[in-house]
Design a protein around this motif. Structure first.
Motif, short mmCIF file in Angstrom:
data_model
loop_
_atom_site.label_atom_id
_atom_site.label_comp_id
_atom_site.label_asym_id
_atom_site.label_seq_id
_atom_site.Cartn_x
_atom_site.Cartn_y
_atom_site.Cartn_z
N MET A 169 0.81 -1.22 0.00
CA MET A 169 0.00 0.00 0.00
C MET A 169 0.84 1.28 0.00
O MET A 169 0.53 2.24 -0.71
N VAL A 170 1.91 1.30 0.78
CA VAL A 170 2.76 2.50 0.81
C VAL A 170 3.38 2.75 -0.56
O VAL A 170 3.44 3.88 -1.04
N ARG A 171 3.79 1.66 -1.21
CA ARG A 171 4.33 1.81 -2.58
C ARG A 171 3.27 2.36 -3.53
O ARG A 171 3.56 3.20 -4.38
N GLY A 172 2.04 1.90 -3.37
CA GLY A 172 0.95 2.41 -4.19
C GLY A 172 0.81 3.91 -4.04
O GLY A 172 0.63 4.64 -5.01
N GLN A 173 0.90 4.38 -2.81
CA GLN A 173 0.79 5.81 -2.56
C GLN A 173 1.98 6.56 -3.18
O GLN A 173 1.81 7.65 -3.73
N VAL A 174 3.16 5.97 -3.08
CA VAL A 174 4.34 6.58 -3.71
C VAL A 174 4.13 6.72 -5.21
O VAL A 174 4.33 7.79 -5.79
N LEU A 175 3.69 5.65 -5.84
CA LEU A 175 3.49 5.68 -7.29
C LEU A 175 2.40 6.67 -7.66
O LEU A 175 2.51 7.41 -8.63
N ASP A 176 1.35 6.72 -6.84
CA ASP A 176 0.21 7.59 -7.13
C ASP A 176 0.60 9.06 -6.97
O ASP A 176 0.21 9.91 -7.78
N THR A 177 1.35 9.36 -5.92
CA THR A 177 1.70 10.76 -5.64
C THR A 177 2.90 11.22 -6.44
O THR A 177 2.95 12.35 -6.91
N LEU A 178 3.89 10.35 -6.52
CA LEU A 178 5.17 10.79 -7.05
C LEU A 178 5.46 10.21 -8.43
O LEU A 178 6.46 10.56 -9.05
N GLY A 179 4.57 9.33 -8.88
CA GLY A 179 4.81 8.66 -10.16
C GLY A 179 4.78 9.64 -11.32
O GLY A 179 4.51 10.84 -11.14
N GLU A 180 5.04 9.13 -12.48
CA GLU A 180 5.04 9.98 -13.66
C GLU A 180 3.73 10.72 -13.80
O GLU A 180 2.67 10.15 -13.61
N LYS A 181 3.83 11.97 -14.09
CA LYS A 181 2.63 12.73 -14.40
C LYS A 181 2.27 12.42 -15.85
O LYS A 181 2.99 11.70 -16.54
N GLY A 182 1.18 13.00 -16.27
CA GLY A 182 0.79 12.76 -17.64
C GLY A 182 0.07 11.43 -17.76
O GLY A 182 -0.26 10.81 -16.76
N GLU A 183 -0.17 10.99 -18.96
CA GLU A 183 -1.03 9.83 -19.17
C GLU A 183 -0.34 8.52 -18.84
O GLU A 183 0.76 8.23 -19.31
N LEU A 184 -0.99 7.74 -17.99
CA LEU A 184 -0.48 6.41 -17.66
C LEU A 184 -1.21 5.39 -18.53
O LEU A 184 -2.29 5.64 -19.04
#
Lengths: 289, 289
Positions: free
Chosen positions: A148-163
């Motif tokens: 779950m913490v990784r999910g939050q990292v990816l969601d908040t800090l992941g690439e912007k723009g279209e996934l």
């Protein structure tokens, strides 16, 4: 019938949470309870109780551990809402924790709830200890840095723009699916489920988790602020990639339908015992908040 | 002899931590490891290993659980340093976690470490499970909303201005003593200690925790930035009540001495087996960082 049982389960859960030794006139207790007791749907502990029952266990036995899951879920909401992360002002129709108690207290209330969650997972309950230790280990893994913490990292800090759809699916699996799966597994393991039963319930939960999140994305467009208790359209405002933004609304609804079918199919072998969890899947699909 | 054993213990601990499945090129892993592997003294896991040994257990068996304590300690440092709390820029001679990785990642790295700590406490280790569950429950209680988190709340949000000695003592007991006591108890319980042994070791740890904190307050005045790896004089700058500020430097040193004596006295019944923990108390008293 479904609603009756849901109410029975949430009654047990609310009762347990209310009887915890909250301190009156204490800012930390108040802050923790503010979000914990804000009328959430108790999806995670309800799933745990239902999973215990479907494998033949007594739901009542797993209540303390199931409530630990709700604490862990609540911590994640409080931290996710913080200005450093999603910076959300409203949740369940009320100002978010840090808006009421300030950032310092909200941060510590989250820490307190996460820790309390594990304390409850390790409660003195009448189940074989090897099952309980396994549940603690699995839950920690599910909600931690590889879950779950990784999910939050990816969601908040992941690439912007279209996934891509697979990128979004991965984030949803981590952010939502991991804890929902852990919840069902907790109930099934503590309730004494067989390997094969636990496996099928895990498939159910993973599909349900994804359905839950797709429905969230849909509600952010089609829902009403009144029903949701928070502003709609936030994904659009943040230019966040969602199922509807990539697949279109119709495509997203098809995906939702498919995930619900996938979830239900996983329960076939439980036959009529599956009724509550089947209805639960329908509820996820049709909910308006 | 003391130094050799300390090195032996820290060698085991570092080895275990380094072999964890950290992901390369991953900001969350890097952020967690940045503070976890920053050359701390490993006081908590070392105490756990030594406590296991003094009651006749094998220190090697408790390594995974002991390393869980270090993760929990590290999470508390990262969160305490955040701008919303102490807003510290330096720790152990290096910029604090959020100064390097940003607030969002630091917050989540702390969450990840706390969770990983419980995952390790629930490791598959060859100890009786009733001991392990007890340890998880006790540790969660010690570091949670009625323990370490509460200490941080009182420290950050408590009354400003001059506190009484008993107020400061209470904060120190919660912020530092609770986890040190939990560490010693973890080792002693997992190692199979008798009730009376565990009780004496708890008295030792509580006194040691207070001594540790008084020494910290003294070093903030008499220490050097070089040795400490962080600026000195921060308590004075924040007009924080400390032992030296209330009792004077001489009074604080007398208190420190008394606590060390109290800690050592609690070990009398262990006779020559107590050597390492006695030296550990001396080390706490005389350390310069």
């Amino acid at each position: 019938m479904f609603q009756n049982k849901y109410s029975y389960f949430t009654g047990l859960i609310e009762d347990f949470l209310q009887k915890l030794p909250w301190k009156a006139n204490d800012v930390l207790s108040e802050s923790m309870a503010y979000t914990l007791m804000a009328g959430g749907k108790r999806v995670r502990p309800v799933l745990a109780l239902a999973a215990a029952e479907i494998v033949g266990g007594a739901p009542e036995v797993v209540i303390p551990c199931a409530c630990g899951l709700e604490m862990i879920h609540t911590y994640s909401l409080i931290h996710d809402d913080l200005p450093a992360l999603d910076n959300d002002d409203y949740r369940r129709g009320r100002p978010t924790n840090h808006k009421v108690f300030g950032e310092a207290t909200a941060l510590l209330a989250g820490d307190g709830l996460l820790t309390y969650g594990f304390q409850l997972l390790a409660s003195d309950v009448p189940v074989p200890l090897e099952r309980q230790i396994k549940v603690i280990r699995e839950t920690a893994e599910a909600v931690g840095w590889q879950g779950m913490v990784r999910g939050q990292v990816l969601d908040t800090l992941g690439e912007k723009g279209e996934l891509s759809v697979s990128q979004i699916t991965n984030i949803h699996h981590l952010k939502t699916g991991a804890l929902l799966t852990a919840s069902v597994r907790l109930g099934a393991i503590l309730g004494g489920g067989l390997e094969e039963e636990i496996r099928q319930l895990s498939i159910y939960a993973a599909a349900l988790g994804l359905a839950f999140q797709i429905k969230d994305d849909i509600l952010d467009i089609e829902g009403t602020e009144d029903a949701l208790g928070k502003p709609v359209g936030s994904d659009l405002k943040l230019q966040k990639s969602t199922y509807p933004s990539i697949l279109g609304m119709d495509g997203a609804k098809i995906q939702l339908k498919q995930k619900i079918i996938e979830a239900k199919t996983a329960l076939e072998k439980f036959e009529e015992k599956a009724e509550f969890l089947l209805c639960f899947a329908d509820y996820i699909e049709t909910r308006n908040h």
